[in-house]
Design an enzyme around this catalytic site. Sequence first.
Site, PDB file in Angstrom:
ATOM      1  N   HIS A 462       0.828  -1.210   0.000  1.00 43.66           N
ATOM      2  CA  HIS A 462       0.000   0.000   0.000  1.00 43.66           C
ATOM      3  C   HIS A 462       0.866   1.266   0.000  1.00 43.66           C
ATOM      4  O   HIS A 462       0.692   2.160  -0.832  1.00 43.66           O
ATOM      5  CB  HIS A 462      -0.915  -0.014   1.232  1.00 43.66           C
ATOM      6  CG  HIS A 462      -1.723   1.233   1.400  1.00 43.66           C
ATOM      7  ND1 HIS A 462      -3.048   1.312   1.038  1.00 43.66           N
ATOM      8  CD2 HIS A 462      -1.391   2.465   1.866  1.00 43.66           C
ATOM      9  CE1 HIS A 462      -3.488   2.550   1.281  1.00 43.66           C
ATOM     10  NE2 HIS A 462      -2.503   3.259   1.790  1.00 43.66           N
ATOM     11  N   GLU A 463       1.799   1.331   0.953  1.00 43.60           N
ATOM     12  CA  GLU A 463       2.615   2.548   1.054  1.00 43.60           C
ATOM     13  C   GLU A 463       3.487   2.728  -0.184  1.00 43.60           C
ATOM     14  O   GLU A 463       3.712   3.847  -0.639  1.00 43.60           O
ATOM     15  CB  GLU A 463       3.479   2.534   2.322  1.00 43.60           C
ATOM     16  CG  GLU A 463       2.695   2.563   3.624  1.00 43.60           C
ATOM     17  CD  GLU A 463       1.698   3.710   3.757  1.00 43.60           C
ATOM     18  OE1 GLU A 463       1.865   4.753   3.073  1.00 43.60           O
ATOM     19  OE2 GLU A 463       0.735   3.574   4.522  1.00 43.60           O
ATOM     20  N   HIS A 466       1.765   4.590  -2.806  1.00 41.67           N
ATOM     21  CA  HIS A 466       1.844   6.056  -2.682  1.00 41.67           C
ATOM     22  C   HIS A 466       3.155   6.584  -3.269  1.00 41.67           C
ATOM     23  O   HIS A 466       3.189   7.639  -3.896  1.00 41.67           O
ATOM     24  CB  HIS A 466       1.765   6.483  -1.207  1.00 41.67           C
ATOM     25  CG  HIS A 466       0.394   6.392  -0.612  1.00 41.67           C
ATOM     26  ND1 HIS A 466      -0.718   6.976  -1.181  1.00 41.67           N
ATOM     27  CD2 HIS A 466      -0.052   5.790   0.533  1.00 41.67           C
ATOM     28  CE1 HIS A 466      -1.782   6.735  -0.424  1.00 41.67           C
ATOM     29  NE2 HIS A 466      -1.404   6.019   0.611  1.00 41.67           N
ATOM     30  N   GLU A 492      -6.345   8.012  -1.161  1.00 40.39           N
ATOM     31  CA  GLU A 492      -6.034   6.623  -0.804  1.00 40.39           C
ATOM     32  C   GLU A 492      -6.437   5.633  -1.899  1.00 40.39           C
ATOM     33  O   GLU A 492      -6.024   4.483  -1.891  1.00 40.39           O
ATOM     34  CB  GLU A 492      -6.736   6.236   0.511  1.00 40.39           C
ATOM     35  CG  GLU A 492      -6.191   6.935   1.751  1.00 40.39           C
ATOM     36  CD  GLU A 492      -4.728   6.621   2.039  1.00 40.39           C
ATOM     37  OE1 GLU A 492      -4.266   5.531   1.687  1.00 40.39           O
ATOM     38  OE2 GLU A 492      -4.040   7.483   2.621  1.00 40.39           O
ATOM     39  N   TYR A 603     -10.969   7.166   3.776  1.00 35.19           N
ATOM     40  CA  TYR A 603     -10.438   5.818   3.577  1.00 35.19           C
ATOM     41  C   TYR A 603     -11.519   4.897   2.993  1.00 35.19           C
ATOM     42  O   TYR A 603     -11.283   4.136   2.071  1.00 35.19           O
ATOM     43  CB  TYR A 603      -9.956   5.220   4.904  1.00 35.19           C
ATOM     44  CG  TYR A 603      -8.629   5.746   5.369  1.00 35.19           C
ATOM     45  CD1 TYR A 603      -7.440   5.342   4.755  1.00 35.19           C
ATOM     46  CD2 TYR A 603      -8.539   6.651   6.426  1.00 35.19           C
ATOM     47  CE1 TYR A 603      -6.211   5.822   5.187  1.00 35.19           C
ATOM     48  CE2 TYR A 603      -7.311   7.130   6.863  1.00 35.19           C
ATOM     49  CZ  TYR A 603      -6.152   6.716   6.234  1.00 35.19           C
ATOM     50  OH  TYR A 603      -4.939   7.195   6.660  1.00 35.19           O
TER      51      TYR A 603
END
Length: 687
Positions: A462-463, A466, A492, A603
């Site tokens: 996930h990170e 980004h 997100e 989110y």
Amino acid sequence: GIRSQLRKMSRAFVWKPFANPHGLAALCEDIILRGTEVEKRVSSLRDGEHTFENTLGLLDTDLATNLVRQRVISLMAMLHPEKEVRDAATQAKEKLSKYFVDRNMNRDVYASIVKYASKGVQLQGERHRYLQKVIEDFELEGLKLPQSEYDKVKQMKKEIAEMRVQFSRNLNEDATKVVLREDELAGMTSDFVSSLTKLEDGTFAATIQYPHYLGIMDHCTVEATRKKMRLAFESRCISTNVPLIERTLILRHEIAQILGFQNHGEYVLSTKMAKHPSIVLGFLGEVSRHLDDVAAAEKEVFRKLKAEEKAAANEEFDGSLGTWDYRYYAKRVEEKYYQIDHSAIKPYFPLGVVVNGILGVYQDLLSLQFTQIENPEVWHEDVSFWEVRDRTSLELVGHFYMDLHPREGKYGHACMSALIPGYQLPDGARQTPVASIICNFTKPTETKPSLLDFEEVETFFHEFGHVMHDLCSVTEFARFHGCNNCENDFVECPSQMLENWCYEPVVLERISGHLEDPSKKLPFEFVLKLKQLQSANIGVVTKRQILFGISDMTIHSQAQTNTEELCQSLERDLWGFEPQSGTNFMANFSHVMSGYDAGYYGYLFSKVLSTDLFDTVFRRRGVMDQESGRLYREKILRPGSSQDGFQMLLNFLGRVPKADAFLIELGVKPENLASSKLGSLFEELTK
């Protein structure tokens, strides 16, 4: 000296000369000096002198330069190993937060920009959007107000800025320890127990940082220990942070009313996809309603398991489930009903294998090429530095740092931190972006490798999503670069969509490899179980997200709130777990004090969007389909925030987003979809 280092800084991430109290203070001064100089230049333009270059162009170049300087300071506050450097950085952040209140409310700059706009200039694309956004920003800051109200708002904003810094400092420096006897650690592995600090009297000290806290909450069979840990966790900073947050709420409400909004929620949402608190509360309430039956059935299973445990231990059971039971029984359900033994899965996810595998997946999906830089300048020996190029053209895309292990005083969560924005330089060349990924995975030692929980694998995926959003964004202006200025309820979405990759057999094949023999991949039966696991406890897990979303929107829709009462009543009534007296999660709900205020719903909101994206495109065409990956990079990642979220989704999907895929994933029966109010929500919002 420092001057020449500062000149280099906007083009490369030069941080080392500033990693000391003197350097950080100089950096802070420089931001204020340069900024003030630019403000003067823009403000002093006379009639007829305004051009795009000497107004918005100049402001953007200054923004780009200052962002890098600010981010050096933020990074040192979060990550530097020495406390005196972290403290100096936090002091600099405090000073800057006050300066930016002044800067964002500079009447002369506003007047100059309005004058430029009133010339009726015909701007296209990003330039047109820039002008609109700058004027909108200034007006939301209160620049249309009469002087006395303007002064009052400015004063209140400065007070809030100070309280925000204080709030996060209190949490970062919190060193709460819980002392436990060995018998209170029943259920914990010997490895885990040996990671605790052993005290002279034979007891153990556990911190409430994630590795210790979540470990105990997930696996400790002693209910009293989980209660102790949860109490420590949810009451940390209660005496220092609750007064800060409650005072902030009063000020935010007052500012919103002066600016002509009913409350802070309405003020914040005026620039978001969801538009209004009533829409958000309606959205959260509707998702919650769809989950009532699912969550009730899950809690029945929790109760059954708890009753069995209590009976086996000859203890009374009154039928209640506490907030301290949630993670523990969620894990027991996974083990018993999904036969997932996390300790059997972990050896397939050694840190090195996972990181290399995930980097490989992203390179193939987005047609990129990563190269690790040898002997980079980094703030700690654990940190690595990478170059990213386009796989076909070999054009430089950007760079990223990876800082993956916990240390004393380091930021305790996982996040992407953007460092240098990408933008078009005045000489026509392109500044490429730099970002960093920060995690807290156990550090491998000579004798013990670092093995990741599946949850950690997902977090990294996930990170890193980004990081890719940041690096793949290509905009003319720094203001629109990457994900930092996307709407909170869209930002997100790209990363959440990519979490789905972790459950796909073709991806698990690449990101797993047994500790003793990396060619042994995660067995297929585990792959199937992990896929089924996506829907394990989905009702209580999602209701917990709704609990945070509703609490955040509630405190920002009224004049003032007793946060302890609100948190405990929502835990009991909405989520259905018995709260603990003496706890108040607002004391450590950092989102509300770090830019996600009236934004936590984002989110879940973006989860609806990301599920639609995944279901419509990648589930049908395959997760490693390069054509879809290219389109995704071009239509969703590349624009940064130079387009509205809904516009990017329309461009990628070719239609208005739908909530059907999301609801089906939550266990809603297809025949009940028609009755859902969520269907019409996006139609309304995109009108």
